[in-house]
Design a protein around this motif. Sequence first.
Motif, PDB file in Angstrom:
ATOM      1  N   LEU A  76       0.855  -1.182   0.000  1.00 31.55           N
ATOM      2  CA  LEU A  76       0.000   0.000   0.000  1.00 31.55           C
ATOM      3  C   LEU A  76       0.893   1.235   0.000  1.00 31.55           C
ATOM      4  N   VAL A  77       0.643   2.156  -0.928  1.00 26.90           N
ATOM      5  CA  VAL A  77       1.445   3.369  -1.047  1.00 26.90           C
ATOM      6  C   VAL A  77       0.521   4.579  -1.114  1.00 26.90           C
ATOM      7  N   LEU A  78       1.079   5.733  -0.808  1.00 26.29           N
ATOM      8  CA  LEU A  78       0.381   7.009  -0.934  1.00 26.29           C
ATOM      9  C   LEU A  78       0.939   7.723  -2.155  1.00 26.29           C
ATOM     10  N   LEU A  79       0.054   8.091  -3.068  1.00 24.57           N
ATOM     11  CA  LEU A  79       0.473   8.708  -4.321  1.00 24.57           C
ATOM     12  C   LEU A  79       0.153  10.196  -4.319  1.00 24.57           C
ATOM     13  N   GLY A  80       1.055  10.976  -4.893  1.00 28.57           N
ATOM     14  CA  GLY A  80       0.790  12.380  -5.175  1.00 28.57           C
ATOM     15  C   GLY A  80       0.323  12.489  -6.613  1.00 28.57           C
ATOM     16  N   LEU A  81      -0.933  12.880  -6.815  1.00 27.70           N
ATOM     17  CA  LEU A  81      -1.507  12.939  -8.164  1.00 27.70           C
ATOM     18  C   LEU A  81      -1.014  14.183  -8.886  1.00 27.70           C
ATOM     19  N   ARG A  82      -0.921  14.070 -10.192  1.00 34.74           N
ATOM     20  CA  ARG A  82      -0.475  15.191 -11.018  1.00 34.74           C
ATOM     21  C   ARG A  82      -1.688  15.890 -11.618  1.00 34.74           C
ATOM     22  N   ASP A  83      -1.684  17.212 -11.608  1.00 35.23           N
ATOM     23  CA  ASP A  83      -2.800  17.970 -12.171  1.00 35.23           C
ATOM     24  C   ASP A  83      -2.818  17.890 -13.695  1.00 35.23           C
ATOM     25  N   TYR A  84      -1.674  17.831 -14.298  1.00 28.07           N
ATOM     26  CA  TYR A  84      -1.563  17.904 -15.748  1.00 28.07           C
ATOM     27  C   TYR A  84      -1.513  16.530 -16.417  1.00 28.07           C
ATOM     28  N   GLN A  85      -1.322  15.447 -15.661  1.00 29.77           N
ATOM     29  CA  GLN A  85      -1.300  14.093 -16.213  1.00 29.77           C
ATOM     30  C   GLN A  85      -2.101  13.195 -15.272  1.00 29.77           C
ATOM     31  N   ASP A  86      -3.311  12.833 -15.700  1.00 29.46           N
ATOM     32  CA  ASP A  86      -4.188  12.060 -14.827  1.00 29.46           C
ATOM     33  C   ASP A  86      -3.749  10.603 -14.732  1.00 29.46           C
ATOM     34  N   HIS A  87      -3.076  10.069 -15.743  1.00 26.64           N
ATOM     35  CA  HIS A  87      -2.689   8.656 -15.741  1.00 26.64           C
ATOM     36  C   HIS A  87      -1.297   8.425 -15.129  1.00 26.64           C
ATOM     37  N   LYS A  88      -0.673   9.487 -14.579  1.00 23.60           N
ATOM     38  CA  LYS A  88       0.630   9.356 -13.934  1.00 23.60           C
ATOM     39  C   LYS A  88       0.576   9.939 -12.536  1.00 23.60           C
ATOM     40  N   ALA A  89       1.453   9.424 -11.647  1.00 31.73           N
ATOM     41  CA  ALA A  89       1.490   9.899 -10.257  1.00 31.73           C
ATOM     42  C   ALA A  89       2.892   9.677  -9.704  1.00 31.73           C
ATOM     43  N   ASP A  90       3.129  10.197  -8.503  1.00 33.10           N
ATOM     44  CA  ASP A  90       4.404  10.052  -7.824  1.00 33.10           C
ATOM     45  C   ASP A  90       4.178   9.365  -6.477  1.00 33.10           C
ATOM     46  N   VAL A  91       5.042   8.411  -6.122  1.00 33.73           N
ATOM     47  CA  VAL A  91       4.932   7.711  -4.843  1.00 33.73           C
ATOM     48  C   VAL A  91       5.505   8.613  -3.755  1.00 33.73           C
ATOM     49  N   CYS A  92       4.668   8.973  -2.786  1.00 31.75           N
ATOM     50  CA  CYS A  92       5.087   9.856  -1.696  1.00 31.75           C
ATOM     51  C   CYS A  92       5.478   9.087  -0.442  1.00 31.75           C
ATOM     52  N   HIS A  93       4.806   7.942  -0.196  1.00 33.97           N
ATOM     53  CA  HIS A  93       5.000   7.244   1.072  1.00 33.97           C
ATOM     54  C   HIS A  93       4.616   5.786   0.894  1.00 33.97           C
ATOM     55  N   LYS A  94       5.365   4.892   1.545  1.00 40.73           N
ATOM     56  CA  LYS A  94       5.019   3.468   1.568  1.00 40.73           C
ATOM     57  C   LYS A  94       4.567   3.115   2.978  1.00 40.73           C
ATOM     58  N   TYR A  95       3.423   2.440   3.067  1.00 41.85           N
ATOM     59  CA  TYR A  95       2.912   1.995   4.353  1.00 41.85           C
ATOM     60  C   TYR A  95       3.438   0.599   4.651  1.00 41.85           C
ATOM     61  N   PHE A  96       3.973   0.413   5.850  1.00 40.56           N
ATOM     62  CA  PHE A  96       4.359  -0.913   6.299  1.00 40.56           C
ATOM     63  C   PHE A  96       3.084  -1.687   6.619  1.00 40.56           C
ATOM     64  N   PRO A  97       3.135  -3.020   6.710  1.00 40.97           N
ATOM     65  CA  PRO A  97       1.909  -3.804   6.893  1.00 40.97           C
ATOM     66  C   PRO A  97       1.082  -3.413   8.116  1.00 40.97           C
ATOM     67  N   ASP A  98       1.716  -3.121   9.242  1.00 34.17           N
ATOM     68  CA  ASP A  98       0.944  -2.726  10.420  1.00 34.17           C
ATOM     69  C   ASP A  98       0.315  -1.340  10.229  1.00 34.17           C
ATOM     70  N   GLU A  99       0.983  -0.447   9.510  1.00 38.50           N
ATOM     71  CA  GLU A  99       0.407   0.864   9.205  1.00 38.50           C
ATOM     72  C   GLU A  99      -0.766   0.730   8.241  1.00 38.50           C
ATOM     73  N   ALA A 100      -0.659  -0.203   7.287  1.00 39.55           N
ATOM     74  CA  ALA A 100      -1.750  -0.409   6.329  1.00 39.55           C
ATOM     75  C   ALA A 100      -2.986  -0.947   7.045  1.00 39.55           C
ATOM     76  N   ARG A 101      -2.793  -1.798   8.038  1.00 45.54           N
ATOM     77  CA  ARG A 101      -3.927  -2.291   8.832  1.00 45.54           C
ATOM     78  C   ARG A 101      -4.599  -1.147   9.582  1.00 45.54           C
ATOM     79  N   LEU A 102      -3.801  -0.214  10.102  1.00 53.92           N
ATOM     80  CA  LEU A 102      -4.371   0.934  10.805  1.00 53.92           C
ATOM     81  C   LEU A 102      -5.141   1.856   9.857  1.00 53.92           C
ATOM     82  N   VAL A 103      -4.625   2.067   8.670  1.00 56.39           N
ATOM     83  CA  VAL A 103      -5.318   2.895   7.680  1.00 56.39           C
ATOM     84  C   VAL A 103      -6.657   2.253   7.327  1.00 56.39           C
ATOM     85  N   LYS A 104      -6.665   0.933   7.171  1.00 57.86           N
ATOM     86  CA  LYS A 104      -7.909   0.201   6.897  1.00 57.86           C
ATOM     87  C   LYS A 104      -8.859   0.310   8.078  1.00 57.86           C
TER      88      LYS A 104
END
Length: 146
Positions: A76-104
């Motif tokens: 599970l990752v957090l993406l920074g979306l681009r305003d000018y390119q909808d089909h492309k993004a940048d990875v801002c953060h990776k969630y470790f498995p215990d963090e992903a459970r907390l987000v869920k």
Amino acid sequence: MPKNKGKGGKNRRRGTNNGDNEKRELLFKEDGQDYAWVLRMLGNCRLEAACVDGTKRLCHIRGKLHKKVWINPGDLVLLGLRDYQDHKADVCHKYFPDEARLVKAYGELPGFPGGGDDYQSDDDGDGGGGVLFEDDDVDRVIDSLN
């Protein structure tokens, strides 16, 4: 000849872990960001990710994460979306498995594929655990993206 007083050069310091065991603050998405699951790694700091909003995006791993945080398919990752390119993004953060459970658990992930308890155990502590998908779960995610 001078006597060697050191214990080696920079290669000796390369294997040290400084502060990897400390708790991180849980990051939630803001405007212009979205959650996504990594589908496959493409090489050259790029990956393909399935976003929560139902689109498949080509993502670039930013330099701060490159060779410091290892990203695997199913993470599970957090993406920074681009305003000018909808089909492309940048990875801002990776969630470790215990963090992903907390987000869920906080209800941030609608339609979470595979349920909340399908994470691999991360015994070695390198953050390499990912989500275990069943074949029908993978087919359902791919069908929902097409």
